[in-house]
Design an enzyme around this catalytic site. Structure first.
Site, PDB file in Angstrom:
ATOM      1  N   ASP A   1       0.148 -13.052   3.197  1.00  0.00           N
ATOM      2  CA  ASP A   1       1.047 -13.344   2.072  1.00  0.00           C
ATOM      3  C   ASP A   1       0.644 -14.628   1.366  1.00  0.00           C
ATOM      4  O   ASP A   1       0.797 -14.746   0.153  1.00  0.00           O
ATOM      5  CB  ASP A   1       2.490 -13.443   2.577  1.00  0.00           C
ATOM      6  CG  ASP A   1       2.901 -12.162   3.260  1.00  0.00           C
ATOM      7  OD1 ASP A   1       2.645 -11.087   2.698  1.00  0.00           O
ATOM      8  OD2 ASP A   1       3.438 -12.228   4.387  1.00  0.00           O
TER       9      ASP A   1
ATOM     10  N   GLU B   1       0.543  -8.374  14.742  1.00  0.00           N
ATOM     11  CA  GLU B   1      -0.614  -8.875  13.990  1.00  0.00           C
ATOM     12  C   GLU B   1      -1.165 -10.144  14.646  1.00  0.00           C
ATOM     13  O   GLU B   1      -2.378 -10.333  14.739  1.00  0.00           O
ATOM     14  CB  GLU B   1      -0.213  -9.160  12.543  1.00  0.00           C
ATOM     15  CG  GLU B   1       0.040  -7.888  11.741  1.00  0.00           C
ATOM     16  CD  GLU B   1       0.618  -8.145  10.368  1.00  0.00           C
ATOM     17  OE1 GLU B   1       0.463  -7.273   9.512  1.00  0.00           O
ATOM     18  OE2 GLU B   1       1.240  -9.198  10.137  1.00  0.00           O
TER      19      GLU B   1
ATOM     20  N   LYS C   1      -2.747 -14.576  -3.585  1.00  0.00           N
ATOM     21  CA  LYS C   1      -2.323 -15.043  -2.253  1.00  0.00           C
ATOM     22  C   LYS C   1      -2.797 -16.471  -1.957  1.00  0.00           C
ATOM     23  O   LYS C   1      -2.366 -17.077  -0.975  1.00  0.00           O
ATOM     24  CB  LYS C   1      -2.893 -14.111  -1.170  1.00  0.00           C
ATOM     25  CG  LYS C   1      -2.555 -12.635  -1.358  1.00  0.00           C
ATOM     26  CD  LYS C   1      -1.095 -12.394  -1.171  1.00  0.00           C
ATOM     27  CE  LYS C   1      -0.675 -10.954  -1.311  1.00  0.00           C
ATOM     28  NZ  LYS C   1      -1.311  -9.993  -0.465  1.00  0.00           N
TER      29      LYS C   1
HETATM   30  C1  5RP Z   1       2.538  -7.448   7.109  1.00  0.00           C
HETATM   31  C2  5RP Z   1       1.643  -8.510   6.589  1.00  0.00           C
HETATM   32  C3  5RP Z   1       0.719  -8.114   5.484  1.00  0.00           C
HETATM   33  O1  5RP Z   1      -0.587  -8.206   5.951  1.00  0.00           O
HETATM   34  C4  5RP Z   1       0.935  -9.033   4.315  1.00  0.00           C
HETATM   35  O2  5RP Z   1       2.280  -8.968   3.929  1.00  0.00           O
HETATM   36  C5  5RP Z   1       0.046  -8.640   3.112  1.00  0.00           C
HETATM   37  O3  5RP Z   1       0.445  -7.404   2.615  1.00  0.00           O
HETATM   38  P1  5RP Z   1      -0.237  -6.736   1.345  1.00  0.00           P
HETATM   39  O4  5RP Z   1      -1.681  -6.557   1.686  1.00  0.00           O
HETATM   40  O5  5RP Z   1       0.488  -5.451   1.148  1.00  0.00           O
HETATM   41  O6  5RP Z   1      -0.062  -7.674   0.177  1.00  0.00           O
HETATM   42  O7  5RP Z   1       1.600  -9.630   7.049  1.00  0.00           O
HETATM   43  O8  5RP Z   1       3.369  -7.944   8.129  1.00  0.00           O
END
Ligand code: 5RP
Length: 235
Positions: free
Chosen positions: A88, A107, A125
């Protein structure tokens, strides 16, 4: 296709192309990690490479089955060669906020176990200073004392609510998620230590311990930009 979506796809594909025949992979959760899985399934089908993935969520396990990516477990493969995951927020030292998808605990377990971590992201990000909100997974029994403790750390915790379900989000591990606003986080290492030390907290979405083994892949207009942590060479 909107540019952020294209960036996610390009980063995901780039990461999947780093994978070598025979590797055991951590499979992250979210839309960018999904692009990596799509490309991986093409490589399995067309190049005949063999890989097996350890999914970090029920969603990822379901998607991997649809894509015919063989699955395995940390019990059978406790040191995956490579984990591919999204984020994020990413700061210049490759510290992360994760957990929008509520998969942060699995994760982090997979990121910790893996020899290399490839973070795939769109440019939106990237931040100079992490500012969250920081997701925190908490066992339901402890939700009130943990919320009180987070307020003493100058955080503003909110129980994450379901979108297609009334009441709190229940994680794949049967717990609640607190989304905690701290504003800018000047010392994420210390905040990660403080949050994970609270009794009843399972994990938090700050990932500050994997910078050295992280390869960051950012999808950009003219191709992917790759930033290597100190020990990230040699995937
Ligand atoms: C899920 C996460 C995701 O990896 C993070 O939110 C990024 O998501 P996206 O690739 O859809 O932007 O931490 O728990």
């Amino acid at each position: 296709m909107p540019s952020a979506d294209r960036a996610k796809r390009d980063a995901g594909y780039y990461a999947a192309d780093l994978v070598k025949n025979g590797m055991i992979l951590g499979l992250g959760t979210g839309s960018t990690a999904y692009h990596a899985m799509v490309r991986l399934s093409v490589r399995i089908r067309e190049e005949g490479i063999f890989v097996a993935g350890i999914p970090t969520s029920h969603q990822t396990a379901m998607r991997a089955r649809e894509l015919r990516i063989p699955l395995t477990t940390l019990d059978d493969h406790p040191s995956p060669d490579l984990a591919i995951d999204g984020a994020d927020q990413v700061d210049p030292l490759l510290r992360l906020v994760k957990g929008r998808g509520a998969a942060l605990t699995r994760e982090k377990v997979v990121a910790d176990a893996a020899k290399h971590l490839v973070i795939v992201a769109d440019p939106g990000k990237l931040v100079q200073v992490l500012s969250g909100p920081v997701p925190v997974e908490v066992i339901p029994f402890a939700i009130t004392p943990v919320m009180r403790a987070i307020r003493t750390l100058d955080g503003d915790p909110r129980v994450r609510e379901g979108k297609a379900k009334d009441g709190p989000v229940i994680t794949d591990n049967g717990n609640y998620i607190l989304d905690c606003r701290f504003g800018e986080i000047p010392d994420p290492v210390r905040l990660e230590e403080q949050l994970t030390a609270l009794p009843g907290v399972v994990e938090c979405g700050l990932f500050c311990r994997y910078m050295e083994k992280t390869t960051l892949v950012v999808g950009e207009e003219r191709g992917c930009r790759v930033v290597l942590g100190r020990r990230a060479q040699g995937i």
